[in-house]
Design an enzyme around this catalytic site. Sequence first.
Site: not given
Ligand code: IVH
Length: 668
Positions: A32-35, A81-82, A113, A115, A117, A136, A225, A314, A408, A411, A426, A432
């Site tokens: 780190d020092l050299e850097y 999103s996924l 891969e 996921k 957080d 996003r 990713y 998940k 209900c 109501c 209901c 209602c």
């Molecule tokens: S792929 C079209 N890969 O998860 C594919 N997402 O629930 C879109 N995330 O908004 C995302 N690790 O922020 C992908 N290896 C990974 C991920 C990843 C984390 C997050 C990402 C996305 C959210 C979707």
Amino acid sequence: MKEKQSYLTQLKQQLRYHEYQYHVLDTPVISDLEYDLMMQELKNLEEKYPALITNDSPTQRVGGLPLKIFDQVYHDTPMLSLDNIFDKANYLSFDKRVHKILKNNETLMFCCELKVDGVAVSLLYENGVLIRAATRGDGKIGENITTNIRTIRDIPLRLFGDNIPERIEIRGEVFMTHKNFKKLNENSKRNNGKIFSNPRNVAAGSLRNLDPSITAKRSLSFFCYGFGSSYGKNLPDSQYKCLIQFKKWGLPVSDKIKRCQNREQILSYYNEIKENRLSLGFDIDGIVIKVDSLLLQKKIGFITRAPRWAVAFKFTNQEHITLLKDIKFQVGRTGIITPVAKLEPIIIEGVTISNATLHNFDEIRRLGLHIGDTVVIHRAGNVIPQIINVVINKRPINSLKIQLPRYCPVCGSNIKCIDNGVVIRCTSGLICAAQLKRTLMHFVSKRAMNIEGLGNKIIDQLVDKKYVMTVADLYLLKVDILTSLNRIGYKLARNLINSINKSKEITLAKFIYALGIREVGETTSINLSINYANLNSLMNTDIESLKEIQHVGEKIASYIINFFNDKYNIDIINKLINEIGINLQTIPDKKKDNKFINKTIALTGRLSCLTRNEIKDKLISFGAKVTNNISKKTNLLISGNFGSKTKLLKAKKLGIEIINEDHLMKLL
Ligand code: IVH
């Protein structure tokens, strides 16, 4: 000077090389020092010769004054999103679905891969130089956070190596390691500062801090990713190979990515990661499984907000124990009664949890819940708290068995049991109050009739005092009725009346959406409005014609037919149209020629006189289909200010007509 310039270039290259070794390969070759000494030398030289400072210099990570606001950024391609899955059965259906879509019974390659957080970001590189970074946002429009992203040392300001496209949008996750999170909180505690609840919140807050010098102090990390759009060079043909290529260009990619070619390999990857997740040193909330071939990904395609070629598998979350104090019954817009567990408040990952939804009555039976029970809860997908168990040996003697409602709870009308009592509904419809309130909230909402200012608290009072019994009654409200409600003065009342009146001019699509027909969302409403010349023809249609429309299957078609067979609904629609004067802007007669009818139109950049949503609505009202992406199917590209170069180039390449704002306005 030339000599100095080439020495500086060398020094910068060396620093970048060491940053790559440290941040991407995790194998530093100098101390780190050299850097630090090398960096200091570069700083001194740049101070002496400021003309030689370049934007991609390793010294230029933190700069500039705090921002006032973040600018908006239109993503070249939407950031999707996924879909989440939580167990093996869900995973097997995903795998089956993918094979079915591809009509493939053989093995398929998947890229697995972590996921991570953290917070999703998009990094735009032009000729290898980072020129823009964005959050996003809603997937289409994010915030420009370039100055903050530049402070993250894991993120290269310049890519190096072969085959770098002229323009590429890299996507990945910014996160904070446990070590840095702990350090931050320890420091903060020492200075009597704020204690942060979890690393994800710190990452999100730091990226959206207007002062980049604060972001710089937070030591954030990054894993890449994927990518959004890319122009100028061919990328490898698979997700895995792309990630390996990105890593070679200097972008950090997790070394836990793995190609798997059958279910057993994927499930054992999932189990292995799950078991060892705590030793990773940062939070993950599952794994992501992606079809590896980019060609097959394209074939499989997307649904509205998520790709069909990937899922997030998940991990179920940590479990906590609390007390079940009571069960309340909530009535939704369509009359379904949902039990809600009232819990002794408990803090999970910094969020106070006092309610948990029990999806239906079967869940109460399955769990064998009693009021007074000690229950095990977790936050599914980190969001909705769920009860997963009862600790039977802690049940007090005076615990109460839960009685299902016989009427209900709002109501008092009769209720109907569906699916052997799993679902309770209901039967009184909009008589209602609970259903009426929710119907009104949906009707006035932004993407429906867009009646500004008419919030839930006002709706509650209007229904409770019986001033409003149907959506049509909203249009009969007078200033004196509104001012008789809590906290509404004359001016607010006038504004409300104005926005109610303004909503009388509305597109057919929005009106259909506002009606709140079961499972008819915005996209289906737009499709219906494109396919039916006016509301009357939709009201008189049949199931078979409905089923020909995109996204409408047997179930939705029957909901639509039932809705328009209900005399109560027809009376309200007639009142809205004939007495109140709601004017539905329908798509012009299809025989009349207009430039937009049945055309697929893409937009890029900003227009000066209309917002993106306004222009979209207008084009739809002319019978066009508006998309974000350019494809062979695109007929026209509307190009505003600061549009995407990639889109323009792609449109030119495909021979798509491009028009500017002036031209568009003339046509409109
Ligand atoms: S792929 C079209 N890969 O998860 C594919 N997402 O629930 C879109 N995330 O908004 C995302 N690790 O922020 C992908 N290896 C990974 C991920 C990843 C984390 C997050 C990402 C996305 C959210 C979707």
